[in-house]
Design a protein around this motif. Structure first.
Motif, mmCIF file in Angstrom:
data_model
loop_
_atom_site.group_PDB
_atom_site.id
_atom_site.type_symbol
_atom_site.label_atom_id
_atom_site.label_comp_id
_atom_site.label_asym_id
_atom_site.label_seq_id
_atom_site.Cartn_x
_atom_site.Cartn_y
_atom_site.Cartn_z
ATOM 1 N N ASP A 130 46.057 34.848 44.862
ATOM 2 C CA ASP A 130 46.355 35.345 43.520
ATOM 3 C C ASP A 130 45.284 34.806 42.571
ATOM 4 O O ASP A 130 45.251 33.622 42.267
ATOM 5 C CB ASP A 130 47.744 34.864 43.100
ATOM 6 N N LEU A 131 44.430 35.693 42.091
ATOM 7 C CA LEU A 131 43.307 35.268 41.250
ATOM 8 C C LEU A 131 43.616 35.364 39.756
ATOM 9 O O LEU A 131 42.747 35.110 38.926
ATOM 10 C CB LEU A 131 42.067 36.121 41.569
ATOM 11 N N SER A 132 44.853 35.745 39.440
ATOM 12 C CA SER A 132 45.148 35.990 38.029
ATOM 13 C C SER A 132 45.075 34.723 37.183
ATOM 14 O O SER A 132 44.918 34.778 35.979
ATOM 15 C CB SER A 132 46.539 36.628 37.893
ATOM 16 N N VAL A 133 45.211 33.536 37.850
ATOM 17 C CA VAL A 133 45.157 32.294 37.081
ATOM 18 C C VAL A 133 43.710 31.798 36.927
ATOM 19 O O VAL A 133 43.477 30.785 36.293
ATOM 20 C CB VAL A 133 46.027 31.191 37.739
ATOM 21 N N THR A 134 42.778 32.497 37.529
ATOM 22 C CA THR A 134 41.370 32.080 37.441
ATOM 23 C C THR A 134 40.555 33.114 36.658
ATOM 24 O O THR A 134 41.022 34.216 36.413
ATOM 25 C CB THR A 134 40.746 31.958 38.839
ATOM 26 N N GLN A 135 39.381 32.714 36.226
ATOM 27 C CA GLN A 135 38.474 33.692 35.627
ATOM 28 C C GLN A 135 37.212 33.819 36.497
ATOM 29 O O GLN A 135 36.092 33.879 36.016
ATOM 30 C CB GLN A 135 38.068 33.289 34.200
ATOM 31 N N LEU A 136 37.415 33.831 37.796
ATOM 32 C CA LEU A 136 36.265 33.806 38.696
ATOM 33 C C LEU A 136 35.541 35.149 38.708
ATOM 34 O O LEU A 136 36.162 36.200 38.718
ATOM 35 C CB LEU A 136 36.730 33.463 40.116
ATOM 36 N N ASN A 137 34.205 35.063 38.718
ATOM 37 C CA ASN A 137 33.413 36.284 38.902
ATOM 38 C C ASN A 137 33.024 36.386 40.377
ATOM 39 O O ASN A 137 33.489 35.601 41.211
ATOM 40 C CB ASN A 137 32.195 36.271 37.992
ATOM 41 N N GLU A 138 32.145 37.323 40.679
ATOM 42 C CA GLU A 138 31.861 37.586 42.089
ATOM 43 C C GLU A 138 31.339 36.372 42.860
ATOM 44 O O GLU A 138 31.896 36.021 43.899
ATOM 45 C CB GLU A 138 30.884 38.765 42.196
ATOM 46 N N PRO A 139 30.311 35.652 42.333
ATOM 47 C CA PRO A 139 29.836 34.481 43.089
ATOM 48 C C PRO A 139 30.917 33.413 43.230
ATOM 49 O O PRO A 139 31.014 32.742 44.273
ATOM 50 C CB PRO A 139 28.670 33.955 42.249
ATOM 51 N N GLY A 140 31.739 33.269 42.178
ATOM 52 C CA GLY A 140 32.823 32.272 42.221
ATOM 53 C C GLY A 140 33.785 32.580 43.344
ATOM 54 O O GLY A 140 34.208 31.676 44.087
ATOM 55 N N ILE A 141 34.187 33.856 43.442
ATOM 56 C CA ILE A 141 35.132 34.244 44.480
ATOM 57 C C ILE A 141 34.522 34.004 45.860
ATOM 58 O O ILE A 141 35.167 33.496 46.776
ATOM 59 C CB ILE A 141 35.535 35.728 44.308
ATOM 60 N N ARG A 142 33.214 34.380 45.955
ATOM 61 C CA ARG A 142 32.534 34.194 47.233
ATOM 62 C C ARG A 142 32.578 32.719 47.652
ATOM 63 O O ARG A 142 32.894 32.394 48.794
ATOM 64 C CB ARG A 142 31.060 34.660 47.092
ATOM 65 N N ALA A 143 32.344 31.836 46.700
ATOM 66 C CA ALA A 143 32.353 30.391 46.983
ATOM 67 C C ALA A 143 33.747 29.933 47.411
ATOM 68 O O ALA A 143 33.916 29.202 48.388
ATOM 69 C CB ALA A 143 31.902 29.622 45.743
ATOM 70 N N LEU A 144 34.764 30.437 46.656
ATOM 71 C CA LEU A 144 36.138 30.044 46.961
ATOM 72 C C LEU A 144 36.536 30.504 48.362
ATOM 73 O O LEU A 144 37.141 29.747 49.130
ATOM 74 C CB LEU A 144 37.084 30.653 45.910
ATOM 75 N N LEU A 145 36.155 31.730 48.697
ATOM 76 C CA LEU A 145 36.507 32.264 50.005
ATOM 77 C C LEU A 145 35.912 31.431 51.136
ATOM 78 O O LEU A 145 36.582 31.143 52.132
ATOM 79 C CB LEU A 145 36.027 33.717 50.132
ATOM 80 N N SER A 146 34.636 31.021 50.936
ATOM 81 C CA SER A 146 34.010 30.245 52.024
ATOM 82 C C SER A 146 34.645 28.861 52.120
ATOM 83 O O SER A 146 34.813 28.315 53.215
ATOM 84 C CB SER A 146 32.487 30.162 51.824
#
Lengths: 271, 208
Positions: B26-42
């Motif tokens: 659930d990303l609604s509590v974050t303001q992650l952009n594309e690189p942020g999400i990529r980092a989180l996923l890894s």
């Protein structure tokens, strides 16, 4: 403030008239000013059970129609002077009763008495609905058997819909009086259990009156059991019920006849 | 990231918590952009957490369809405990009514009383006495003993059902078909049941 109480059941022969007389007498014996009214126009009985049949001159219908004054129709009991009877007419028809007329009589009685107890006729027709219409509270007399319980259930439904209180959106106070209760038959499982009756009807229990020869004898000699034999099991049960009506907290027991010391010591617990 | 540190603590306390569990992020509590999400996923991948979908992301990210990423989901709800049911009854496929049409009664229905509600469901918190009847256009729910009659689907609704906490009914009817007490399985008496229509017969089955 006077309280108008209707004693009702739907089914006939369950003990409405006997209970009206006995509760009325018990309350009066406790010092309350009580009037009992017979609403069973055409089949009057309350005068007999109260032992006043030879003193009836005017009746409820005479008063409703303005042929007699209330004070002329009221019969004061010879044994308890705070107890009065307003008899029904034996010769007239139920149609002679009108809602407005009954309301007027009840309003007048409210001024003079603490308790106005209306003995309803059996059935759910005009006589019964008029008897309950103006009531503040109801005593639903029920025997522990299925047909009586179903009829009582029907009457409770009417109390909650076809009375002045219900029409005003107020709550009708209802009490269950279980009569003709036979402890021996209950123990053998031949009667509905008290718990089952209470579960089906779901109104608070006012008292359990044991089946007794004494009650029959009292009716025949024209004296409520609380007067003729106050120490009897049924007499004590009616005294307890009257106290509960006045708001006293009395533990619920089924009184048994006193046969000896053991009987005195151990009242039977509710089944 | 502080959140990742707390996640590690959680994994340390309960090493099996995420084991082979499908997880929706659930990303609604974050303001992650594309690189942020990529980092989180890894980061999550390195902890052996299987992400099967993501939701609640920023709309600009939402439209992205990056190869190798879990799909974006919509309208997920937090799941409560796992439901296990023995022999589930056929699921009712009731069409949504246009407006909520239901009648709630919180008093017992006395002998001689009749509750008629053609618009929808009737719920009674209390008992239905012998000699009383409840008629509903939809289903009937009795949270108490049903001793009188229950007539569901009165205007013709074969999907209507009857539920009660204690079956002592005199008559059950659905969509014009009825069953009297005499025709009911005596072992069901006094039990919580539901009744529904299976082709041309009323089926009554215990709820417990």
């Amino acid at each position: 403030m006077a309280k108008v109480l209707v004693v009702t059941s739907g089914k006939g022969g369950v003990g409405k008239t006997t209970s009206t007389a006995s509760l009325g007498a018990a309350l009066a014996q406790g010092g309350q000013r009580v009037v009992v009214i017979d609403f069973d126009v055409g089949l009057r009985n309350l005068d007999l059970v109260m032992g006043a049949e030879r003193r009836v001159v005017f009746d409820l219908i005479n008063v409703v129609q303005g042929d007699a004054k209330l004070s002329q129709a009221l019969i004061r009991d010879k044994r308890i002077d705070t107890l009065s009877l307003l008899p029904a007419s034996q010769t007239r028809d139920k149609d002679a009763l009108t809602s407005d007329g009954v309301a007027k009589v009840l309003a007048e009685l409210r001024e003079k008495f603490d308790w106005v107890i209306c003995d309803s006729p059996a059935g759910i027709e005009k006589g019964a609905t008029l008897a309950m219409y103006h009531a503040d509270a109801a005593v639903v007399v029920t025997n522990p058997e299925v047909s009586s319980v179903r009829d009582s259930d029907r009457i409770i439904g009417l109390l909650d819909s076809k009375t002045q209180r219900a029409e005003r959106g107020e709550r009708m106070e209802k009490h269950l009086l279980l009569t003709r209760y036979d402890s021996a038959r209950a123990a053998r499982g031949e009667m509905l259990k008290t718990d089952d009756v209470l579960e089906i009807l779901s109104i608070p229990l006012l008292g359990i009156i044991p089946e007794s020869e004494e009650v029959l004898r009292a009716s025949n000699i024209g004296a409520p059991i609380t007067l003729s034999n106050p120490a009897s099991a049924a007499g004590r049960a009616y005294f307890d019920a009257a106290k509960r009506l006045r708001g006293e907290d009395i533990p619920m027991t089924v009184p048994v006849e006193r046969r000896g010391l053991m009987g005195k010591l151990f009242g039977r617990r509710v089944a | 990231m502080e959140w990742l540190a707390r996640l590690d603590e959680q994994i340390e306390r309960a090493p099996g918590f995420f084991h082979k569990r499908p997880v929706v992020l659930d990303l609604s509590v974050t303001q992650l952009n594309e690189p942020g999400i990529r980092a989180l996923l890894s980061e999550l991948q390195s902890r052996d957490i299987r992400i099967i979908g993501m939701e609640g992301a920023d709309p600009s990210v939402q439209s992205l369809d990056v190869p190798g990423w879990p799909p974006m989901l919509n309208g997920g709800r937090a799941a409560s405990g796992v439901e296990v049911r023995d022999e589930p009854p056929p699921t009712p496929a009731e069409p949504e009514p246009e407006e909520p049409a239901a009648l709630l009664i919180s008093e017992p229905i006395r002998s001689g009383q009749s509750i008629v509600f053609p618009k929808g469901d009737v719920t009674i918190v209390g008992s239905v006495s012998s000699g009383a009847e409840v008629m509903a256009g939809g289903s009937i729910h009795v949270y108490g003993a049903l001793r009188g009659r229950a007539i569901a689907g009165m205007l013709g609704n074969p999907r209507a059902r009857i539920f009660c906490r204690r079956l002592e009914a005199e008559l059950l009817a659905i969509d014009g078909l009825y069953r009297t007490a005499e025709d009911m399985d005596p072992t069901l008496r006094g039990r919580p049941v539901q009744a529904w229509l299976d082709r041309d017969s009323i089926v009554v089955a215990p709820l417990d």
